[in-house]
Motif scaffolding. Structure first.
Motif, PDB file in Angstrom:
ATOM      1  N   GLU A   1      -8.204  -3.248  -5.477  1.00 43.30           N
ATOM      2  CA  GLU A   1      -8.276  -2.439  -6.702  1.00 43.30           C
ATOM      3  C   GLU A   1      -7.462  -3.120  -7.798  1.00 43.30           C
TER       4      GLU A   1
ATOM      5  N   PHE B   1       0.864  -1.185   0.000  1.00 43.79           N
ATOM      6  CA  PHE B   1       0.000   0.000   0.000  1.00 43.79           C
ATOM      7  C   PHE B   1       0.898   1.232   0.000  1.00 43.79           C
ATOM      8  N   SER B   2       1.664   1.413  -1.076  1.00 49.26           N
ATOM      9  CA  SER B   2       2.628   2.508  -1.131  1.00 49.26           C
ATOM     10  C   SER B   2       1.944   3.848  -0.851  1.00 49.26           C
TER      11      SER B   2
ATOM     12  N   GLN C   1       0.130  -1.455 -10.282  1.00 45.44           N
ATOM     13  CA  GLN C   1      -0.528  -0.147 -10.225  1.00 45.44           C
ATOM     14  C   GLN C   1       0.480   0.989 -10.410  1.00 45.44           C
TER      15      GLN C   1
ATOM     16  N   ASP D   1      -1.846   4.289  -0.379  1.00 48.82           N
ATOM     17  CA  ASP D   1      -2.786   4.320  -1.511  1.00 48.82           C
ATOM     18  C   ASP D   1      -3.536   5.644  -1.602  1.00 48.82           C
ATOM     19  N   TYR D   2      -2.958   6.707  -1.047  1.00 52.03           N
ATOM     20  CA  TYR D   2      -3.617   8.008  -1.146  1.00 52.03           C
ATOM     21  C   TYR D   2      -3.655   8.491  -2.591  1.00 52.03           C
TER      22      TYR D   2
ATOM     23  N   HIS E   1      -6.071  -8.138  -3.284  1.00 50.79           N
ATOM     24  CA  HIS E   1      -6.223  -6.738  -3.690  1.00 50.79           C
ATOM     25  C   HIS E   1      -7.670  -6.264  -3.592  1.00 50.79           C
TER      26      HIS E   1
ATOM     27  N   ARG F   1      -4.596   7.792  -5.567  1.00 50.63           N
ATOM     28  CA  ARG F   1      -4.917   6.534  -6.243  1.00 50.63           C
ATOM     29  C   ARG F   1      -3.786   5.573  -5.938  1.00 50.63           C
ATOM     30  N   CYS F   2      -4.067   4.285  -6.058  1.00 52.26           N
ATOM     31  CA  CYS F   2      -3.006   3.303  -5.819  1.00 52.26           C
ATOM     32  C   CYS F   2      -1.849   3.543  -6.790  1.00 52.26           C
TER      33      CYS F   2
ATOM     34  N   ASN G   1       0.356  -3.887  -6.154  1.00 54.72           N
ATOM     35  CA  ASN G   1       0.620  -2.454  -6.070  1.00 54.72           C
ATOM     36  C   ASN G   1       1.742  -2.050  -7.027  1.00 54.72           C
TER      37      ASN G   1
END
Length: 230
Positions: free
Chosen positions: A144, A51-52, A90, A55-56, A142, A58-59, A87
């Motif tokens: 997303e 969740f780098s 993403q 995830d603010y 996941h 967008r991922c 991620n």
């Protein structure tokens, strides 16, 4: 062959990825912090799940602005091998290294379980140890992972054989055309939502992911005139 496993604030699959390299192909591998500005010593760059940056926005949207990503772009352009998982996938789409986007699962729920994947392109750097059309078992984790792109991009992906994996059977997230993983046109950059690093031993429920790592070692050895491990 030397591997880099990138680490962003919020990464949580970096240890799994590093251990997979150590256990499966037994090659040198380092954690590389997101502030790094030099990846020249590495032959393959692995962008792990997690969740780098929480995830603010967008991922992957904030991670793709990290200093190390400029080096990832240079490495990809130079033909080095790049794999983004979950991620990491993403992040690669946000960075423009792969087309499309990953949006919310159609169920609006986090999905975490084994899935069947059909190998649609066994000619990439990360899939040459699979058979074309083979169905393998690799887990997802996941919220997303719903791959989306416009009709023109989808037509291009199909035309250029850039769809690497499709979900076989149940589509767990509503992904367009059942897409689970894609590559760039050269086949040296691959992104996928399922986690091959979590499927490298039957003790984990499947060893089907191990061949992602043997594949890229084969690709590197063939590029450098060394014997493959097939």
């Amino acid at each position: 062959m030397k591997f880099a496993v990138l680490v962003f604030p919020g990464s949580n699959c970096d240890i799994d990825m590093l251990k997979a390299v150590e256990d499966v192909v037994q090659q040198p591998v380092d954690y590389v912090w997101y502030t790094s500005t030099d990846l020249s010593e590495y032959d393959a760059i692995l962008v792990p799940g997690g969740f780098s940056y929480g995830d603010y926005l967008r991922c992957g949207a904030m991670a793709q602005l990290a200093p190390v990503m400029q080096e990832v772009r240079k490495a990809a352009e130079a033909g080095k091998f790049v794999l983004g998982v979950c991620n990491g996938f993403q992040i690669l789409t946000e960075a423009g290294l792969l087309p499309g986007a990953l949006i919310r699962n159609d169920s609006l729920k986090f999905r975490c379980h084994q899935v069947g994947l059909r190998v649609e392109n066994a000619g990439t750097a990360f899939t040459n140890d699979y058979e074309q059309g083979e169905v393998v078992t690799i887990p997802i984790a996941h919220g997303e992972g719903n791959f989306f792109c416009d009709e023109e991009t989808l037509a291009s992906l199909n035309k250029n054989n850039q769809i690497v994996f499709r979900y076989a059977g149940d589509n767990p997230n509503g992904s367009l055309d059942n897409i689970a993983g894609i590559c760039n046109e050269k086949g040296n950059v691959v992104g996928m939502m399922p986690h091959p690093e979590r499927a490298v031993s039957e003790l984990l429920g499947s060893a089907d992911g191990a061949r992602m790592f043997t594949s890229v070692l084969n690709a590197w050895r063939e590029r450098n005139g060394a014997a493959s491990i097939r």
